[in-house]
Design an enzyme around this catalytic site. Structure first.
Site, PDB file in Angstrom:
ATOM      1  N   GLY A 183       4.240  -3.128 -14.247  1.00 11.49           N
ATOM      2  CA  GLY A 183       3.962  -4.377 -13.311  1.00 11.49           C
ATOM      3  C   GLY A 183       2.470  -4.448 -13.263  1.00 11.49           C
ATOM      4  O   GLY A 183       1.742  -3.711 -13.620  1.00 11.49           O
ATOM      5  N   HIS A 224       5.748  -2.572  -4.604  1.00  6.57           N
ATOM      6  CA  HIS A 224       4.375  -2.102  -4.830  1.00  6.57           C
ATOM      7  C   HIS A 224       3.498  -3.143  -5.236  1.00  6.57           C
ATOM      8  O   HIS A 224       2.285  -3.404  -4.839  1.00  6.57           O
ATOM      9  CB  HIS A 224       4.477  -1.026  -6.220  1.00  6.57           C
ATOM     10  CG  HIS A 224       3.249  -0.680  -6.609  1.00  6.57           C
ATOM     11  ND1 HIS A 224       2.967   0.354  -6.815  1.00  6.57           N
ATOM     12  CD2 HIS A 224       2.262  -1.295  -7.617  1.00  6.57           C
ATOM     13  CE1 HIS A 224       1.988   0.679  -7.303  1.00  6.57           C
ATOM     14  NE2 HIS A 224       1.308  -0.463  -7.809  1.00  6.57           N
ATOM     15  N   GLU A 225       3.837  -4.180  -5.917  1.00  5.80           N
ATOM     16  CA  GLU A 225       3.059  -5.375  -6.142  1.00  5.80           C
ATOM     17  C   GLU A 225       3.073  -6.445  -5.242  1.00  5.80           C
ATOM     18  O   GLU A 225       1.832  -6.895  -4.976  1.00  5.80           O
ATOM     19  CB  GLU A 225       3.988  -6.151  -7.105  1.00  5.80           C
ATOM     20  CG  GLU A 225       4.407  -5.486  -8.660  1.00  5.80           C
ATOM     21  CD  GLU A 225       3.082  -4.564  -9.336  1.00  5.80           C
ATOM     22  OE1 GLU A 225       1.848  -4.908  -8.964  1.00  5.80           O
ATOM     23  OE2 GLU A 225       3.500  -3.874 -10.013  1.00  5.80           O
ATOM     24  N   GLN A 246      -4.998  -7.270  -9.104  1.00  3.71           N
ATOM     25  CA  GLN A 246      -5.626  -6.086  -9.750  1.00  3.71           C
ATOM     26  C   GLN A 246      -6.710  -6.625 -10.975  1.00  3.71           C
ATOM     27  O   GLN A 246      -7.346  -5.703 -11.372  1.00  3.71           O
ATOM     28  CB  GLN A 246      -4.294  -5.241 -10.462  1.00  3.71           C
ATOM     29  CG  GLN A 246      -3.616  -4.502  -9.656  1.00  3.71           C
ATOM     30  CD  GLN A 246      -2.592  -4.059 -10.260  1.00  3.71           C
ATOM     31  OE1 GLN A 246      -1.709  -4.570 -10.482  1.00  3.71           O
ATOM     32  NE2 GLN A 246      -2.686  -2.603 -10.573  1.00  3.71           N
ATOM     33  N   CYS A 290      -0.280   3.658 -10.786  1.00  2.00           N
ATOM     34  CA  CYS A 290      -0.836   2.296 -10.473  1.00  2.00           C
ATOM     35  C   CYS A 290      -2.035   2.075 -11.571  1.00  2.00           C
ATOM     36  O   CYS A 290      -2.689   3.234 -11.705  1.00  2.00           O
ATOM     37  CB  CYS A 290      -1.299   2.407  -8.942  1.00  2.00           C
ATOM     38  SG  CYS A 290      -2.102   0.661  -8.769  1.00  2.00           S
ATOM     39  N   LEU A 291      -1.969   1.140 -12.093  1.00  3.45           N
ATOM     40  CA  LEU A 291      -2.992   0.821 -13.089  1.00  3.45           C
ATOM     41  C   LEU A 291      -4.338   0.918 -12.501  1.00  3.45           C
ATOM     42  O   LEU A 291      -5.402   1.058 -13.347  1.00  3.45           O
ATOM     43  CB  LEU A 291      -2.835  -0.383 -13.753  1.00  3.45           C
ATOM     44  CG  LEU A 291      -1.575  -0.631 -14.896  1.00  3.45           C
ATOM     45  CD1 LEU A 291      -1.298  -1.723 -15.442  1.00  3.45           C
ATOM     46  CD2 LEU A 291      -1.810   0.664 -15.995  1.00  3.45           C
ATOM     47  N   HIS A 296       0.043  -5.047  -3.178  1.00  8.18           N
ATOM     48  CA  HIS A 296      -1.276  -5.417  -3.901  1.00  8.18           C
ATOM     49  C   HIS A 296      -1.684  -6.798  -3.487  1.00  8.18           C
ATOM     50  O   HIS A 296      -2.800  -7.105  -3.346  1.00  8.18           O
ATOM     51  CB  HIS A 296      -1.217  -5.461  -5.486  1.00  8.18           C
ATOM     52  CG  HIS A 296      -1.278  -4.081  -5.986  1.00  8.18           C
ATOM     53  ND1 HIS A 296      -2.469  -3.500  -6.052  1.00  8.18           N
ATOM     54  CD2 HIS A 296      -0.387  -3.540  -7.279  1.00  8.18           C
ATOM     55  CE1 HIS A 296      -2.373  -2.378  -6.820  1.00  8.18           C
ATOM     56  NE2 HIS A 296      -1.096  -2.356  -7.222  1.00  8.18           N
TER      57      HIS A 296
HETATM   58  O1  GNR Z   1       2.867   0.915 -14.454  1.00  5.36           O
HETATM   59  C1  GNR Z   1       3.274   0.997 -13.099  1.00  5.36           C
HETATM   60  N1  GNR Z   1       4.186   2.148 -12.854  1.00  5.36           N
HETATM   61  C2  GNR Z   1       4.889   2.254 -11.591  1.00  5.36           C
HETATM   62  C3  GNR Z   1       5.630   3.191 -11.406  1.00  5.36           C
HETATM   63  C4  GNR Z   1       6.334   3.368 -10.198  1.00  5.36           C
HETATM   64  C5  GNR Z   1       6.140   2.524  -9.138  1.00  5.36           C
HETATM   65  C6  GNR Z   1       5.357   1.280  -9.413  1.00  5.36           C
HETATM   66  C7  GNR Z   1       4.653   1.276 -10.745  1.00  5.36           C
HETATM   67  S1  GNR Z   1       3.795  -0.139 -10.925  1.00  5.36           S
HETATM   68  C8  GNR Z   1       2.534   0.371 -11.974  1.00  5.36           C
HETATM   69  C9  GNR Z   1       1.726  -0.881 -12.641  1.00  5.36           C
HETATM   70  C10 GNR Z   1       0.944  -1.102 -11.439  1.00  5.36           C
HETATM   71  O2  GNR Z   1      -0.276  -0.529 -10.925  1.00  5.36           O
HETATM   72  N2  GNR Z   1       1.278  -2.268 -10.722  1.00  5.36           N
HETATM   73  O3  GNR Z   1       0.594  -2.709  -9.763  1.00  5.36           O
HETATM   74 NI    NI Z   2      -0.336  -0.904  -8.668  1.00  7.56          NI
END
Ligand code: GNR
Ligand code: NI
Length: 166
Positions: free
Chosen positions: A46, A135-136, A51, A93-94, A139
């Site tokens: 995601g 999660h997104e 980001q 999270c990246l 952000h």
């Molecule tokens: O790559 C991602 N893996 C992930 C694993 C579990 C829950 C959420 C994520 S999202 C993350 C990529 C990211 O930072 N998205 O904002």
């Molecule tokens: Ni993230």
């Protein structure tokens, strides 16, 4: 095609609240392509515009095994928590590279969003897609998964990532 630079925690720009997209035009289509490319390059599932320092309400995801199912969500909103019982998932999270933390979120949610064709749609999400969407959307509201863990752990992560970036 363009690879975009991903902001790393504790960059204060990750705390900005993104603005709704008024018009799904060519620039948004280009943005979504660049975001997908950046997400695949980083081996993420995601990526939210925040980001990559674009403060517009859009995220991309692909949770398929073979990375053949790109999805784009514009102006996503949680309109209903269908199953409020929280499920824990080990999230990455990246923007917080190298760290995985258990986060609890509602198991099933209904979201509304605009497609790349400009259509408003509603979809019920569960399992991994529900986790990623929440999660997104966090952000886009300037929130990070580390906001849900203990302050001691958060500070430890902040120090390690600050050092790494000099
Ligand atoms: O790559 C991602 N893996 C992930 C694993 C579990 C829950 C959420 C994520 S999202 C993350 C990529 C990211 O930072 N998205 O904002
Ligand atoms: Ni993230």
């Amino acid at each position: 095609m363009a690879l975009l630079k991903i902001l790393i925690f504790p960059d204060p720009r990750l705390r900005k609240v993104a603005e709704p997209i008024k018009d799904v035009d060519e620039s948004i289509k280009k943005l979504s392509k660049d975001m997908l490319e950046t997400m695949y390059e980083g081996s993420g599932i995601g990526l939210a515009a925040t980001q990559i320092n674009v403060h517009k309400r859009i995220f991309v995801t692909d949770i398929s095994e073979d990375k053949t199912n790109p999805m784009v969500f514009i102006n996503p909103e949680i309109v209903e928590i269908i199953d409020p019982i929280k499920k824990s998932y080990s999230e990455g999270c990246l923007s917080i590279p190298g760290f995985y933390e258990e986060v609890e979120r509602p198991a099933k949610v209904k979201i509304s969003f605009i497609t790349l064709d400009g259509q408003k749609e509603y979809i019920e999400l569960e399992d991994l897609l529900a986790v990623v969407a929440q999660h997104e959307i966090d952000h886009l509201d300037g929130k990070l998964m580390v906001d849900f863990i203990s302050s001691v752990k958060r500070e430890m992560i902040r120090k390690k990532l600050s050092k790494k970036r000099g």
